[in-house]
Scaffold this active site. Structure first.
Site, PDB file in Angstrom:
ATOM      1  N   GLN A 185       2.197 -45.824 -28.646  1.00 35.03           N
ATOM      2  CA  GLN A 185       1.089 -45.142 -27.972  1.00 35.03           C
ATOM      3  C   GLN A 185       1.439 -43.702 -27.598  1.00 35.03           C
ATOM      4  O   GLN A 185       0.670 -43.054 -26.879  1.00 35.03           O
ATOM      5  CB  GLN A 185       0.666 -45.907 -26.710  1.00 35.03           C
ATOM      6  CG  GLN A 185       0.191 -47.329 -26.943  1.00 35.03           C
ATOM      7  CD  GLN A 185      -1.112 -47.410 -27.727  1.00 35.03           C
ATOM      8  OE1 GLN A 185      -1.790 -46.407 -27.956  1.00 35.03           O
ATOM      9  NE2 GLN A 185      -1.457 -48.605 -28.170  1.00 35.03           N
ATOM     10  N   ASP A 241       9.555 -47.539 -27.602  1.00 32.53           N
ATOM     11  CA  ASP A 241       8.346 -48.004 -28.272  1.00 32.53           C
ATOM     12  C   ASP A 241       7.323 -46.878 -28.153  1.00 32.53           C
ATOM     13  O   ASP A 241       6.725 -46.665 -27.096  1.00 32.53           O
ATOM     14  CB  ASP A 241       7.844 -49.283 -27.595  1.00 32.53           C
ATOM     15  CG  ASP A 241       6.500 -49.734 -28.167  1.00 32.53           C
ATOM     16  OD1 ASP A 241       5.887 -48.974 -28.937  1.00 32.53           O
ATOM     17  OD2 ASP A 241       6.062 -50.847 -27.818  1.00 32.53           O
ATOM     18  N   LYS A 297      -2.182 -46.507 -35.868  1.00 31.12           N
ATOM     19  CA  LYS A 297      -2.655 -46.008 -34.577  1.00 31.12           C
ATOM     20  C   LYS A 297      -2.715 -44.482 -34.558  1.00 31.12           C
ATOM     21  O   LYS A 297      -2.939 -43.881 -33.512  1.00 31.12           O
ATOM     22  CB  LYS A 297      -1.738 -46.503 -33.458  1.00 31.12           C
ATOM     23  CG  LYS A 297      -1.806 -48.023 -33.230  1.00 31.12           C
ATOM     24  CD  LYS A 297      -0.929 -48.432 -32.071  1.00 31.12           C
ATOM     25  CE  LYS A 297      -0.630 -49.913 -32.041  1.00 31.12           C
ATOM     26  NZ  LYS A 297      -1.748 -50.712 -31.550  1.00 31.12           N
ATOM     27  N   HIS A 328       4.340 -54.078 -24.253  1.00 30.52           N
ATOM     28  CA  HIS A 328       3.558 -54.865 -25.212  1.00 30.52           C
ATOM     29  C   HIS A 328       4.418 -56.071 -25.603  1.00 30.52           C
ATOM     30  O   HIS A 328       5.648 -55.981 -25.610  1.00 30.52           O
ATOM     31  CB  HIS A 328       3.311 -53.979 -26.427  1.00 30.52           C
ATOM     32  CG  HIS A 328       2.379 -54.537 -27.450  1.00 30.52           C
ATOM     33  ND1 HIS A 328       2.786 -55.441 -28.393  1.00 30.52           N
ATOM     34  CD2 HIS A 328       1.068 -54.304 -27.684  1.00 30.52           C
ATOM     35  CE1 HIS A 328       1.759 -55.741 -29.176  1.00 30.52           C
ATOM     36  NE2 HIS A 328       0.706 -55.076 -28.765  1.00 30.52           N
ATOM     37  N   CYS A 357      -2.210 -57.960 -25.307  1.00 30.04           N
ATOM     38  CA  CYS A 357      -0.839 -58.224 -25.744  1.00 30.04           C
ATOM     39  C   CYS A 357       0.163 -57.833 -24.676  1.00 30.04           C
ATOM     40  O   CYS A 357       1.275 -57.396 -24.992  1.00 30.04           O
ATOM     41  CB  CYS A 357      -0.513 -57.506 -27.051  1.00 30.04           C
ATOM     42  SG  CYS A 357      -1.505 -58.095 -28.399  1.00 30.04           S
TER      43      CYS A 357
HETATM   44  C1  PLP Z   1       2.800 -50.085 -26.836  1.00 32.18           C
HETATM   45  C2  PLP Z   1       2.663 -50.882 -28.095  1.00 32.18           C
HETATM   46  N1  PLP Z   1       3.752 -51.390 -28.674  1.00 32.18           N
HETATM   47  C3  PLP Z   1       3.690 -52.093 -29.808  1.00 32.18           C
HETATM   48  C4  PLP Z   1       2.491 -52.346 -30.428  1.00 32.18           C
HETATM   49  C5  PLP Z   1       2.490 -53.170 -31.680  1.00 32.18           C
HETATM   50  O1  PLP Z   1       2.070 -52.426 -32.751  1.00 32.18           O
HETATM   51  P1  PLP Z   1       1.859 -53.141 -34.162  1.00 32.18           P
HETATM   52  O2  PLP Z   1       0.855 -54.229 -33.916  1.00 32.18           O
HETATM   53  O3  PLP Z   1       1.326 -52.070 -35.046  1.00 32.18           O
HETATM   54  O4  PLP Z   1       3.171 -53.679 -34.581  1.00 32.18           O
HETATM   55  C6  PLP Z   1       1.330 -51.845 -29.864  1.00 32.18           C
HETATM   56  C7  PLP Z   1       0.013 -52.132 -30.502  1.00 32.18           C
HETATM   57  O5  PLP Z   1      -0.919 -52.624 -29.951  1.00 32.18           O
HETATM   58  C8  PLP Z   1       1.408 -51.102 -28.671  1.00 32.18           C
HETATM   59  O6  PLP Z   1       0.310 -50.618 -28.092  1.00 32.18           O
END
Ligand code: PLP
Lengths: 156, 412
Positions: free
Chosen positions: B202, B199, B225, B122, B365
């Site tokens: 997910q 990270d 999430k 992401h 993203c």
């Molecule tokens: C794999 C992953 N990392 C990071 C994020 C970023 O999360 P946040 O927008 O809550 O900071 C997301 C959210 O879409 C994600 O799916």
């Protein structure tokens, strides 16, 4: 499940026709002006080329990939700009913007837009207005930068 | 197994209609819906306990401090963190990653070092490392993804070397759904003397995650999430690392003593929680954790696997559809990204929305990854505890109906 017929307002026949059969999408040989624009958020891409003769657009090419709204709007732009002066083109950019804001246009203004009126339905889908405007904003940028853009193309 | 029908009763939003049709919410990788237990916790806090934390001797302040710390302890148990002070409240995954970038990485990255990440991150796990490595004259390396959407672990073994300071990898891809062999990656990182940041945006919401079993050094996720509120996230870090790291933000609560000349940092975790924290949302995150714990994360994962398996099968019945990522549901989380040969994702998204079906369209993203598939945008359906096979059927029927619409419209 309710039928999709409500979508007819957004995807008018003319729109889908231009999407499937884009007009003037062949690249020009020696364009006077050229610009590329994209909308990374939805993945729409567009490239516009213009060639002038006696201050009128003698050649217009618009090509790209993206959704039905962005691509049909671009194809309509190509069709409409043929034979127009820079001032006339800028004027249609203003009209398209006003139409997207939901303003009422006069009969002569609508005449000026021709088939573009088919994009009127987009204003009910605010997130799609960006798609419809992509090529028009690019055209405006290109015309505003006219001398610089022209030089850039000729220097290649 | 999950009793999905009774779970659905807990989510008020699932009763609403969208454009005249019952909502089919398939955008759970972006954010999940909230059960009444979480909503009630928020309301209860503001109606019964609201006060600032760690500051007062009065009853309400003591109550809200207790609730706030109890929520931290719930998160600690949920991810099996060794101690509560290894759990830092942040705003979201992005802020958790930035915290690591601005404190740990700034203090430890030197010219010639490298950071290893993956090709399926992401943006929030790419951009901070691009900036940090650039500032430090360090290198940023990407572990490639193979044609099935799985990380190439042979390449990882070569990319991670003695100059690697940090491995920053997603646990589950939000586009491909691919699950990273995280134990393997942790071993590679540690044997090279590097630390690893996971990270888990997910993964923590969808499967059992045990930070001690993974043996990771940092792990980041967002409450929104996993049934919780927006505006609150978590950074887990090994306490030794946190102790050695400089603070992220300066101000109230993160200090123990201030003079006109200097300040002494507070103990963990408060050193990293400057200012009045997001008290209510932290407490409601505790309620979300309770909800998931009651279901059992193994059950959550198994339910999603079944739905995903069914969705992969059904959606591939649509001839014009190409699915990205692993086609084997046991290798992935509950995410199905796809493109349709004749319909742009954006047009598909707008049309499905008329039927009440919410999917994500665009670059998710993860622009570099999506572009590596030769497209600029994709459609994504992502599942959670309240989704059913019937909803998958509605999605597939919906896609077929949109196909018919675009085939006939304009040809009238
Ligand atoms: C794999 C992953 N990392 C990071 C994020 C970023 O999360 P946040 O927008 O809550 O900071 C997301 C959210 O879409 C994600 O799916």
């Amino acid at each position: 499940m309710r039928a999709l017929s409500e979508l007819d307002e957004l995807y008018e026949e003319i729109i889908l026709d231009h999407y499937r059969n884009p007009r003037n999408n062949r690249e020009l040989d020696a364009p006077d002006l050229e610009i590329e624009a994209d909308n990374p958020f939805c993945g729409d891409e567009i490239k516009i080329q213009l060639k002038f003769e006696d201050d009128r657009a003698a050649g217009v090419s618009v090509a790209g990939r993206g959704c039905a709204i962005s691509q049909s709007s671009a194809s309509l732009l190509a069709e409409l700009s043929q034979g127009r002066t820079r001032e006339e083109m800028k004027n249609s950019v203003t009209l398209v913007r006003r139409m997207m804001r939901g303003e009422e246009l006069s009969d002569s203004e609508l005449d000026d837009l021709g088939d573009l009126e088919a994009l009127r339905g987009v204003r009910k889908y605010p997130v799609r207005i960006k798609c419809a405007l992509l090529s028009w904003v690019a055209l405006e940028d290109m015309l505003d930068d006219y001398p610089a853009a022209r030089q850039q193309v000729s220097e290649r | 197994m999950l009793d999905v029908q009774s779970i659905r009763q807990d989510f008020p939003i699932l009763a609403r209609k969208v454009n005249g049709n019952p909502l089919v919410y398939l955008d759970n990788a972006a954010t999940t819906q909230k059960p009444r237990q979480v909503i009630r916790t928020l309301v209860d806090f503001y109606q019964q306990h609201n006060a600032n934390v760690h500051r007062g001797v009065h009853t309400l302040s003591i109550e809200s401090t207790d609730l706030y710390e109890e929520a931290r302890a719930k998160v600690q148990r949920f991810i099996n963190a060794p101690v509560p002070e290894s759990v830092i409240w942040t705003r979201n995954t992005s802020e958790s990653i930035n915290l690591v970038a601005y404190t740990w990485a700034r203090a430890n990255l030197q010219a010639g070092d490298n950071v290893v990440t993956t090709a399926m991150e992401h943006h929030s796990n790419i951009v901070p490392w691009q900036q940090l490595t650039r500032q430090a004259c360090a290198e940023l390396r990407y572990i490639p993804v193979d044609d099935d959407g799985l990380l190439q672990m042979d390449a990882a073994a070569n990319l991670i070397d003695e100059r690697t300071r940090l491995v920053a990898a997603t646990h589950v891809s939000n586009v491909l759904g691919s699950i990273t062999p995280i134990h393997h990656l942790t071993r590679l990182a540690h044997s090279a003397g590097a630390v690893i940041m996971v990270d888990a945006a997910q993964s923590v919401p969808h499967m059992p995650v045990d930070v001690q079993a993974i043996d990771c050094d940092f792990l980041a996720f967002s409450a929104h999430k996993m049934l919780g509120p927006t505006g609150i996230g978590v950074l887990y870090a090994r306490p030794e690392l946190l102790d050695a790291m400089p603070p992220f933000m300066y101000g109230g609560d993160m200090i123990i003593e201030v003079t006109y000349e200097d300040a002494r940092w507070n103990d963990l975790p408060y050193k990293f929680e400057a200012g009045t924290p997001n008290i209510a949302d932290a407490i409601a995150t505790g309620a979300a954790v309770d909800y998931l714990s009651n279901l059992g994360m193994e059950n959550v994962q198994e339910h999603e696997r079944q739905i995903t398996e069914y969705a992969l099968r059904r959606i591939r019945e649509v001839e014009a559809v190409t699915v990205f990522g692993p086609h084997d549901a046991s290798l992935k989380g509950g995410v199905v990204s796809f493109v349709h040969g004749n319909i742009h994702p954006h047009d598909l998204g707008t049309a499905l929305d008329r039927m009440g079906i919410a999917i994500r369209t665009g670059h998710h993203c993860a622009m570099p990854l999506v572009r590596s598939y030769g497209v600029v945008a994709a459609a994504r359906a992502s599942f959670y505890i309240y989704n059913t096979k019937e909803e998958v059927d509605l999605l597939v029927d919906g896609i077929l109906e949109v196909e018919r619409y675009f085939a006939h419209a304009g040809a009238k």
